[in-house]
Design an enzyme around this catalytic site. Structure first.
Site, PDB file in Angstrom:
ATOM      1  CG  ASN A 130      -1.887  -0.507   1.212  1.00 27.71           C
ATOM      2  OD1 ASN A 130      -2.464  -1.250   0.099  1.00 27.71           O
ATOM      3  ND2 ASN A 130      -2.574  -1.630   2.203  1.00 27.71           N
ATOM      4  CD  GLU A 172      -9.207   3.356   6.262  1.00 29.99           C
ATOM      5  OE1 GLU A 172      -8.608   3.185   5.365  1.00 29.99           O
ATOM      6  OE2 GLU A 172     -10.686   3.816   6.968  1.00 29.99           O
ATOM      7  CB  CYS A 173      -4.984   1.869   1.403  1.00 28.21           C
ATOM      8  SG  CYS A 173      -5.481   3.363   0.531  1.00 28.21           S
ATOM      9  N   GLY A 174      -4.010   3.207   3.850  1.00 30.12           N
ATOM     10  CA  GLY A 174      -3.390   4.023   4.413  1.00 30.12           C
ATOM     11  C   GLY A 174      -3.239   5.345   3.705  1.00 30.12           C
ATOM     12  CG  LEU A 175      -4.992   7.378  -0.502  1.00 32.27           C
ATOM     13  CD1 LEU A 175      -4.794   6.442  -1.508  1.00 32.27           C
ATOM     14  CD2 LEU A 175      -5.992   8.326  -0.446  1.00 32.27           C
TER      15      LEU A 175
END
Lengths: 254, 569
Positions: free
Chosen positions: A141, A247-250
């Protein structure tokens, strides 16, 4: 799709005067603003944001199953607003076609960003990271989503980043505010308090096309290798990243 | 991570003991082992978790908020006031302060944690109830019609439900050893299971007894249905037998389909046990033990052919079925309010909101109010299969007292709901406790009714008894496939819309719109309500109208058209 149109045209600046400064806005003032915003409709919130928040405004989108709502809200309120899409290269064919369809339908000014390393090269060097557990997915990610998004925000000089996050989507999003300040930049979530039912009603009301995978039982769409349709007993969040991450962290690492 | 099959778990469970004793003692987790989560079902309990908290607890690196649902075995759905007070005390001591009336005429309680499981089971025993076979691959709670008018027939049917339930209880003493500390006897773990054998049934098995003209038990939704037939003198002559009903299905998999039972003949009361045992053992021996999604009796019947199954049943029972007798069902609902039975006692049926008995914040004190009635009541409480409760056997002189309590605690709010649809609607539990849920059901029903109510008002349909059922997944606990309008969960906020069941539980509905939002459901229903209001014939029900008008056709499920060929009009 290989071209990187990021700098192909200069990012638009909002024509409205900016009056707020993320660097000096106090926490109390921010909380008060959020309270006031909570009483407005999504359309009113967006109009306010466009008028009062500084710098370039941009909307990020995944062209996922609920993306059309934010895209339509902003395309209506601010035609020509830059729309940032991070393309991992592993999206579903349906998602790419849906992106084309919505870009055409809504006249989106699309800015597509990719990772610095191509898919084949990344797999040759690092293997299939998404199969390497939670840490592997986190690294994947970072490489394919977070870094390109960071680059997009920097290159476009975004002062106010709009996103369609909703509190109902997951526990990780339960406490998001409508207006947030992230790393000196405004982040705006005009439909933070919308329910799944509100989303459905808006799509019907405005006769918008749905993501084709919705009909096949997908409730959250990301990359092909880490997205599954909802089955009995699954929560929406467990359809992504094998349930290891939500979450992808974006939206949280930037 | 591969788990053993349920068949293997059953066979190795030493007749439903598994490692439950050790698992209950293990204080390091609120969960049971995978195997014991299967085994405990036979004892009337499912392990669940609070799905509202699942995501948050995962973020906090905690195990899910494990808890247990406990379901009572209550053949015929009759509870004494003492049992009622016992259930109330258990629900408020160990569970989530609510009782949930199910669609199988009993109660389940949610939110019992592992540490309290054994104490809860012992309290249930102390209140003269048990939970044996309320879940699991065995004969489940036996349904008996709740018809209050024909008091004597009801008593007989209730006795049959009791007898069938007792006859098909597993022989194992596991329940008594694990929960009630019964001393182990020599054959502990190696008891002979004369009906079930060591692997029990391939899947659950459901029996119901209906008393025409009311099909409140939805007899055709059961693996084995018995339809009471009375002789000219009003005495029980015997039963029509129906086999192969079941509501379970899967989204998008045509080989997993709901099915209504087919009437195959008539038996005398003396023949009931033999034919029921024949059905159960044929299913035991021929049912699919490889694929649990294809293991219900309906698939056995369709795979082997109904005629072959009936011939096998007759051979095992030792007699030929007589031709089915004429019968007729008017509807599959409950009638609300007071009625007087043949015996001169009065019966009050109260509509419950999706069967949930709790003290609601809006002033409906259902738990408290029914507790107060139970303290004074001299009759029984009879649960209906439509998630409602009947305060039964009230002497005329005590009616006023019951009425006063009903009014004081707002127990009749649902009886006075603005539409007939709201009064009769059924919803399964779904989120947050059900492990299979894909969308909201019980929690969504009030919101959906409030969205639909203006439509009913607009077309003058508030008094039309349109049967609505909502299910959070395709497994169909609310018997959605028999509703005139059904919503079946696909995803949060999205449902399949099925239309065209009859109001008698005899015709399946048909998928009308796939995977749509609330707004799309309303958009789809609006023109149909408009047409129904203006084009319906006298007394014509919504589902029947949709078929006559050519708006929906029968679904393409196998064997669907053979609903009940002997039904007289």
């Amino acid at each position: 799709m290989n071209a990187r149109p990021a700098l192909a045209r200069p990012p638009l600046r909002t024509p409205w005067p900016a009056t707020l400064d993320a660097a000096t806005l106090s926490a109390a003032a921010l909380a008060d603003l959020n309270h006031q915003l909570s009483n407005l409709s999504a359309q009113q919130r967006i109009a306010w944001a466009l008028a009062h928040l500084p710098g370039t405004h941009a909307l990020s989108t995944s062209f996922g199953v609920q993306a059309v709502v934010s895209l339509h809200l902003f395309a209506t309120a601010a035609p020509g607003l830059p729309v940032i899409m991070v393309d991992t290269g592993y999206l579903f064919p349906e998602t790419y076609r849906y992106a084309d369809q919505l870009t055409e339908l809504l006249g989106l000014q699309l800015h597509v960003y990719h990772a610095r390393i191509g898919n084949a090269w990344m797999e040759a060097r690092l293997g299939k990271l998404w199969e390497a557990g939670s840490d592997g997915i986190a690294r994947y990610n970072q490489l394919r989503k977070v870094e390109p998004m960071q680059r997009a925000l920097d290159e476009l000089g975004v002062g106010c980043w709009h996103a369609g996050l909703r509190r109902e989507q997951s526990a990780s999003r339960k406490h998001i505010a409508i207006l947030e300040i992230k790393k000196g930049r405004f982040k705006f979530h005009p439909i933070a308090d919308w329910s799944d039912i509100d989303i459905g009603a808006y799509i019907l009301q405005h006769d918008l096309p749905e993501h084709p995978l919705l009909q096949q039982g997908y409730v959250s769409v990301g990359d092909t290798h880490t997205t599954r349709p909802l089955q009995p007993g699954m929560d929406a969040s467990s359809t992504r990243f094998f349930g290891l991450r939500r979450e992808c962290g974006l939206h949280f690492d930037l | 991570m591969s788990h053993p099959s349920v068949e293997k778990i059953k066979l190795e469970s030493r007749h439903l003991r598994g490692d439950l004793v050790a698992g209950l003692r293990d204080a390091s987790t609120g969960s049971l082992s995978f195997d014991d989560q299967r085994t405990i079902k036979f004892h009337g309990s499912y392990q669940q978790d609070d799905r509202d908290l699942r995501d948050e607890r995962r973020r906090q690196k905690l195990e899910p908020a494990h808890q247990f649902m406990i379901r009572i075995r209550a053949p015929g759905g009759v509870f004494t006031p003492a049992q009622w007070l016992g259930l109330d005390a258990i629900a408020t001591t160990y569970a989530n302060h609510s009782l949930r009336a199910t669609t199988r005429q009993t109660f389940q309680m949610h939110g019992v944690i592992k540490r309290d499981l054994k104490a809860t089971m012992q309290a249930i025993n102390a209140a003269a109830m048990d939970t044996i076979s309320a879940c699991g691959d065995v004969n489940r709670n036996v349904l008996g019609a709740s018809n209050p008018l024909q008091s004597q027939l009801h008593t007989q049917v209730h006795a049959w439900a009791q007898r069938l339930s007792a006859h098909f209880k597993p022989a194992t003493r596991a329940y008594y050893e694990i929960w009630l500390d019964e001393d182990k006897v020599a054959e502990s773990g190696v008891e002979h299971e004369p009906i079930y054998g060591d692997a029990y049934l391939p899947r659950k098995f459901k029996i119901a007894i209906a008393v025409p003209p009311i099909n409140d038990v939805d007899v055709f939704a059961n693996d084995l249905g018995l339809i009471a037939i009375v002789d000219a003198a009003g005495q029980l002559a015997g039963f029509n037998v129906a086999i192969g009903g079941s509501m379970g299905a899967s989204h998008g998999i045509p080989s997993h389909y709901p099915r209504v039972a087919n009437v195959i003949g008539f038996v005398s009361p003396q023949q009931v046990f033999a034919i029921a045992e024949a059905a159960i053992t044929v299913q035991r021996d021929l049912g699919d033990r490889e694929d649990r999604k294809h293991a219900r009796f309906k698939y056995t019947i369709d795979d082997h052919g109904s005629d072959n199954i009936v011939a096998l049943m007759e051979a095992r029972a030792g007699f030929k079925l007589q031709p089915a007798r004429d019968y007729h069902f008017d509807h599959n609902g409950d009638r609300f309010g007071w009625v007087e039975g043949e015996d001169g006692l009065w019966h009050l049926t109260l509509s419950l909101p999706s069967g949930r008995i709790a003290d609601f914040e809006d002033g409906r004190l259902l738990l408290t109010g029914l507790r107060e009635i139970a303290k004074r009541h001299t009759g029984q409480f009879r649960m209906t299969c439509n998630q409602n409760v009947m305060i039964a056997g009230v002497p005329a002189a005590q009616r006023a007292q019951v009425d006063a309590l009903v009014q004081h605690y707002a127990l009749d709010r649902e009886n006075n709901a603005p539409s007939a649809m709201a009064r009769s609607a059924v919803a399964c539990v779904s989120l947050p406790t059900c492990a299979l849920a894909m969308a909201e059901a019980e929690r969504y029903l009030p919101a959906f009714l409030s969205i639909v109510d203006p439509l009913l008002g607009k077309y003058g349909l508030r008094d039309s008894p349109i049967l609505l059922r909502i299910s959070g997944c395709p497994n169909g606990c609310s018997r959605p496939y028999l509703a005139e309008i059904a919503l079946i969960g696909r995803a949060p906020g999205r449902y399949n819309l099925l239309l065209g069941g009859d109001h008698r539980g005899m015709r399946m509905n048909t998928l009308y719109r796939d995977n749509i939002s609330e707004a799309q459901i309303v958009e789809a229903l609006d023109p149909l309500f408009a047409r129904y209001a203006s084009e319906r014939q006298a007394g014509e029900h919504f589902g029947d109208f949709l078929h006559r008008a050519g708006i929906v056709a029968l679904p393409a499920y196998p064997t669907h058209v053979q609903v009940a060929p002997q039904e007289g009009q």
